[in-house]
Design an enzyme around this catalytic site. Structure first.
Site, PDB file in Angstrom:
ATOM      1  N   HIS A   3      48.053  -7.006 111.134  1.00  0.00           N
ATOM      2  CA  HIS A   3      48.621  -7.654 110.039  1.00  0.00           C
ATOM      3  C   HIS A   3      50.121  -7.802 110.272  1.00  0.00           C
ATOM      4  CE1 HIS A   3      45.608  -7.499 106.772  1.00  0.00           C
ATOM      5  NE2 HIS A   3      44.927  -7.651 107.857  1.00  0.00           N
TER       6      HIS A   3
ATOM      7  N   TYR B  26      50.151  -5.818  97.387  1.00  0.00           N
ATOM      8  CA  TYR B  26      50.559  -4.857  96.376  1.00  0.00           C
ATOM      9  C   TYR B  26      51.139  -5.352  95.194  1.00  0.00           C
ATOM     10  CZ  TYR B  26      50.859  -1.714 100.552  1.00  0.00           C
ATOM     11  OH  TYR B  26      50.327  -0.993 101.711  1.00  0.00           O
TER      12      TYR B  26
ATOM     13  N   PRO C  29      49.805   7.400  98.550  1.00  0.00           N
ATOM     14  CA  PRO C  29      49.229   6.409  99.621  1.00  0.00           C
ATOM     15  C   PRO C  29      50.037   4.958  99.592  1.00  0.00           C
ATOM     16  CG  PRO C  29      47.766   6.832  97.832  1.00  0.00           C
ATOM     17  CD  PRO C  29      48.828   7.820  97.629  1.00  0.00           C
TER      18      PRO C  29
ATOM     19  N   LYS D 235      51.210   5.907 104.820  1.00  0.00           N
ATOM     20  CA  LYS D 235      51.781   6.872 105.693  1.00  0.00           C
ATOM     21  C   LYS D 235      51.364   8.198 106.190  1.00  0.00           C
ATOM     22  CE  LYS D 235      55.399   4.332 106.324  1.00  0.00           C
ATOM     23  NZ  LYS D 235      54.878   3.186 107.425  1.00  0.00           N
TER      24      LYS D 235
ATOM     25  N   TYR E 169      57.936   0.372 106.657  1.00  0.00           N
ATOM     26  CA  TYR E 169      56.453   0.187 106.639  1.00  0.00           C
ATOM     27  C   TYR E 169      55.946   0.006 108.055  1.00  0.00           C
ATOM     28  CZ  TYR E 169      52.254  -1.839 104.586  1.00  0.00           C
ATOM     29  OH  TYR E 169      50.729  -1.733 104.334  1.00  0.00           O
TER      30      TYR E 169
HETATM   31  P1  RFL Z   1      42.495  15.931 106.633  1.00  0.00           P
HETATM   32  O1  RFL Z   1      41.979  14.413 107.047  1.00  0.00           O
HETATM   33  O2  RFL Z   1      42.353  16.234 105.318  1.00  0.00           O
HETATM   34  O3  RFL Z   1      41.597  16.475 107.900  1.00  0.00           O
HETATM   35  C1  RFL Z   1      41.585  18.174 107.488  1.00  0.00           C
HETATM   36  C2  RFL Z   1      40.310  18.664 108.194  1.00  0.00           C
HETATM   37  O4  RFL Z   1      40.317  20.167 107.959  1.00  0.00           O
HETATM   38  C3  RFL Z   1      38.896  20.570 107.640  1.00  0.00           C
HETATM   39  N1  RFL Z   1      39.331  22.122 107.026  1.00  0.00           N
HETATM   40  C4  RFL Z   1      39.053  23.044 107.669  1.00  0.00           C
HETATM   41  N2  RFL Z   1      38.543  23.313 108.761  1.00  0.00           N
HETATM   42  C5  RFL Z   1      38.542  24.612 108.925  1.00  0.00           C
HETATM   43  N3  RFL Z   1      38.666  25.611 108.270  1.00  0.00           N
HETATM   44  C6  RFL Z   1      39.185  25.362 107.113  1.00  0.00           C
HETATM   45  N4  RFL Z   1      39.515  26.462 106.285  1.00  0.00           N
HETATM   46  C7  RFL Z   1      39.415  24.132 106.590  1.00  0.00           C
HETATM   47  N5  RFL Z   1      40.165  23.584 105.379  1.00  0.00           N
HETATM   48  C8  RFL Z   1      39.722  22.237 105.712  1.00  0.00           C
HETATM   49  C9  RFL Z   1      38.824  19.562 106.534  1.00  0.00           C
HETATM   50  O5  RFL Z   1      37.335  19.618 106.164  1.00  0.00           O
HETATM   51  C10 RFL Z   1      39.028  18.180 107.175  1.00  0.00           C
HETATM   52  O6  RFL Z   1      38.184  17.721 108.004  1.00  0.00           O
HETATM   53  O7  RFL Z   1      44.038  16.141 107.354  1.00  0.00           O
HETATM   54  P2  RFL Z   1      44.618  15.333 108.523  1.00  0.00           P
HETATM   55  O8  RFL Z   1      43.728  15.456 109.828  1.00  0.00           O
HETATM   56  O9  RFL Z   1      46.032  16.013 108.453  1.00  0.00           O
HETATM   57  O10 RFL Z   1      44.647  13.954 108.271  1.00  0.00           O
HETATM   58  C11 RFL Z   1      45.417  13.225 107.090  1.00  0.00           C
HETATM   59  C12 RFL Z   1      44.992  12.032 106.830  1.00  0.00           C
HETATM   60  O11 RFL Z   1      43.475  12.144 106.289  1.00  0.00           O
HETATM   61  C13 RFL Z   1      45.642  11.632 105.477  1.00  0.00           C
HETATM   62  O12 RFL Z   1      46.933  11.788 105.439  1.00  0.00           O
HETATM   63  C14 RFL Z   1      45.253  10.026 105.076  1.00  0.00           C
HETATM   64  O13 RFL Z   1      44.092   9.756 104.768  1.00  0.00           O
HETATM   65  C15 RFL Z   1      46.391   9.700 103.796  1.00  0.00           C
HETATM   66  N6  RFL Z   1      45.983   8.296 103.325  1.00  0.00           N
HETATM   67  C16 RFL Z   1      46.626   7.314 104.124  1.00  0.00           C
HETATM   68  N7  RFL Z   1      47.195   7.444 105.260  1.00  0.00           N
HETATM   69  C17 RFL Z   1      47.751   6.345 106.058  1.00  0.00           C
HETATM   70  O14 RFL Z   1      48.508   6.737 106.918  1.00  0.00           O
HETATM   71  N8  RFL Z   1      47.515   4.872 105.740  1.00  0.00           N
HETATM   72  C18 RFL Z   1      46.733   4.667 104.370  1.00  0.00           C
HETATM   73  O15 RFL Z   1      46.670   3.577 104.166  1.00  0.00           O
HETATM   74  C19 RFL Z   1      46.309   5.710 103.634  1.00  0.00           C
HETATM   75  N9  RFL Z   1      45.655   5.566 102.670  1.00  0.00           N
HETATM   76  C20 RFL Z   1      45.488   8.028 102.248  1.00  0.00           C
HETATM   77  C21 RFL Z   1      45.106   6.474 102.064  1.00  0.00           C
HETATM   78  C22 RFL Z   1      44.572   9.145 101.564  1.00  0.00           C
HETATM   79  C23 RFL Z   1      44.047   8.688 100.271  1.00  0.00           C
HETATM   80  N10 RFL Z   1      43.465   9.912  99.645  1.00  0.00           N
HETATM   81  C24 RFL Z   1      42.210   9.978  99.153  1.00  0.00           C
HETATM   82  C25 RFL Z   1      44.062  11.188  99.668  1.00  0.00           C
HETATM   83  C26 RFL Z   1      44.327   6.224 100.843  1.00  0.00           C
HETATM   84  C27 RFL Z   1      43.757   7.351 100.139  1.00  0.00           C
HETATM   85  C28 RFL Z   1      43.028   7.081  98.831  1.00  0.00           C
HETATM   86  C1  PHB Z   2      43.756   1.352 102.267  1.00  0.00           C
HETATM   87  O1  PHB Z   2      43.381   0.507 102.811  1.00  0.00           O
HETATM   88  O2  PHB Z   2      43.017   2.337 101.852  1.00  0.00           O
HETATM   89  C2  PHB Z   2      45.377   1.452 101.958  1.00  0.00           C
HETATM   90  C3  PHB Z   2      46.099   0.249 102.456  1.00  0.00           C
HETATM   91  C4  PHB Z   2      47.116   0.432 102.158  1.00  0.00           C
HETATM   92  C5  PHB Z   2      48.036   1.546 101.312  1.00  0.00           C
HETATM   93  C6  PHB Z   2      47.175   2.514 100.978  1.00  0.00           C
HETATM   94  C7  PHB Z   2      45.780   2.415 101.196  1.00  0.00           C
HETATM   95  O3  PHB Z   2      49.209   1.658 101.068  1.00  0.00           O
END
Ligand code: RFL
Ligand code: PHB
Length: 390
Positions: free
Chosen positions: A72, A200, A292, A296, A383
């Site tokens: 993108h 957005y 989110p 990041k 971004y």
């Molecule tokens: P995770 O993905 O939470 O993984 C942690 C893992 O540790 C396990 N765990 C354990 N394992 C052993 N013993 C324990 N006691 C444990 N406790 C937990 C868990 O089961 C899990 O498997 O953390 P990690 O690896 O640091 O990754 C971080 C990302 O997942 C997170 O930052 C992103 O998803 C955030 N996020 C976004 N990030 C972006 O860069 N771009 C995006 O577009 C974006 N969109 C989002 C998002 C997060 C969202 N939510 C739901 C929080 C959109 C949403 C809606």
């Molecule tokens: C997504 O596709 O889940 C998404 C994209 C951009 C954002 C947050 C989430 O800023």
């Protein structure tokens, strides 16, 4: 059991760290409390910075991302009946790639299976200790049998609710937090995206985001109240609300369909300082959370583990400079991403408590942004992702 690096958590942070350590020939074991299917079932991030793409390439897992990810070059900002494209590529020479976190995780898992590295899934009662000594360890129960994994270092990649950060004595850790008074209701559906780039939107009914996972799978979000229950949102109610927040032409074009996933995520900014405690290092969501809005979270997880892998590789090569400066270097990038995510969140959401004045400030800033290449460059530079320090 004994290894060089014990990694707690098999999310993107833990798996990418594992892949980078594998490439350097450093022995490690990942301990994850959930099953592989559970880990893959979490629908989260969708946007990868070039820095994250480069790291996945370096780890040897970039092939499918390059074949199937959607590059993108920009995104649209919509507000007050206006629409403005932020041309990321023209402003920075860089772009982002839309490729779901689920797919990144799957690619890392497949690579790990192919190279024969150990991941212990379904580990119960995971605990960490000894990280203030030369002999840190992780204990857990596997199939009812108590296990002890001894290591040189522990990488706490266990997310926001994990055990690693919680095991650090309160006197050694400082936390900084902002909780936002709303959440995001997200829907995933197998319908073509309403636009070929992300939109957005700041609407008077609240924020909305039109995103995607592929040309046939869409991801949409609307700002919602924190006390709302996801079960109370039928698919029809979600699509109606999204249409009210989309620009009219997009609302008319929107293709709706049954949701595959629907969930509410609270929004929070959170940082832990430092990110190293003796022989325990925190990385990714275990150390920090961003709302989110700036996309990041996953990208910060990737830059943390790049710095950590670099430090560990240097350690086994005879220098502790990288691990000694891990926390400082990681935090300098983390705080900048925190600032950007907080700013973008503040610009685009309805904050009832700031009233009409707050809404006018948002509109003035959006209007300024649309008229200033300098302001757009600042936004675009953040971004697409800032460089990894060091
Ligand atoms: P995770 O993905 O939470 O993984 C942690 C893992 O540790 C396990 N765990 C354990 N394992 C052993 N013993 C324990 N006691 C444990 N406790 C937990 C868990 O089961 C899990 O498997 O953390 P990690 O690896 O640091 O990754 C971080 C990302 O997942 C997170 O930052 C992103 O998803 C955030 N996020 C976004 N990030 C972006 O860069 N771009 C995006 O577009 C974006 N969109 C989002 C998002 C997060 C969202 N939510 C739901 C929080 C959109 C949403 C809606
Ligand atoms: C997504 O596709 O889940 C998404 C994209 C951009 C954002 C947050 C989430 O800023």
């Amino acid at each position: 059991m004994r290894t060089q690096v014990a990694i707690v958590g098999a999310g993107p942070s833990g798996l990418l760290l594992g892949a980078l350590l594998h490439k350097a020939g450093i022995d490690h074991v990942i301990v994850e409390q959930r099953s592989p299917d559970y880990v893959l079932g979490r629908i989260r991030a969708g946007v990868l910075e070039q820095v994250a793409v480069d790291l996945l390439d370096e780890a040897g897992v970039g092939a499918r991302l390059h074949a199937e990810g959607l590059p993108h070059d920009g995104f649209d900002l919509c507000f007050a009946g206006r629409r403005h494209r932020i041309d990321l590529h023209a402003l920075t020479g860089r772009r982002v790639v839309v490729y779901g976190q689920t797919e990144v995780t799957r690619d890392l898992m497949d690579h790990r299976a192919a190279v024969g590295r150990t991941t212990v899934y379904d580990a119960d009662n995971v605990a960490v200790g000894g990280f203030d000594t030369a002999r840190p360890f992780v204990t857990f129960r596997q199939n009812g049998v108590e296990q002890r994994l001894e290591a040189d270092f522990i990488a706490g990649c266990d997310g926001f609710h994990g055990v690693c950060r919680a095991s650090v004595p309160g006197s050694a850790i400082q936390t900084f937090e902002k909780v936002y008074p709303f959440g995001w209701l997200g829907v995933l559906a197998d319908v073509p995206p309403v636009s070929h780039e992300l939109i957005y939107g700041n609407s008077d009914r609240g924020f909305m985001l039109a995103s995607m996972r592929s040309k046939t799978r869409s991801r949409y979000y609307v700002q919602c109240r924190l006390d709302e229950q996801v079960e109370a949102w039928s698919d029809d109610a979600f699509w109606d609300e999204l249409k009210r927040r989309l620009p009219a032409a997009d609302a008319e074009r929107l293709v709706t369909g049954p949701s595959i996933e629907k969930s509410i995520a609270p929004l929070r900014s959170f940082v832990t300082e430092p990110m190293r405690f003796g022989r325990l290092f925190l990385a990714g969501d275990a150390a920090h959370i961003v709302p989110p809005t700036g996309a990041k979270g996953l990208n910060l997880a990737a830059s943390d583990v790049a710095l950590l892998a670099r430090g560990l590789i240097q350690h086994y090569g005879g220098s502790d400079e990288g691990i000694d400066r891990y926390s400082e270097r990681a935090l300098s990038r983390v705080w900048k991403a925190e600032r950007f995510s907080w700013w973008f969140t503040s610009l685009m959401h309805q904050f009832p408590e700031t009233g009409g004045f707050g809404a006018k400030m948002q509109l003035a800033e959006l209007d300024y942004l649309c008229g200033s290449v300098a302001a757009q460059t600042v936004m675009a530079e953040n971004y697409v992702g800032l460089p990894i320090p060091g």
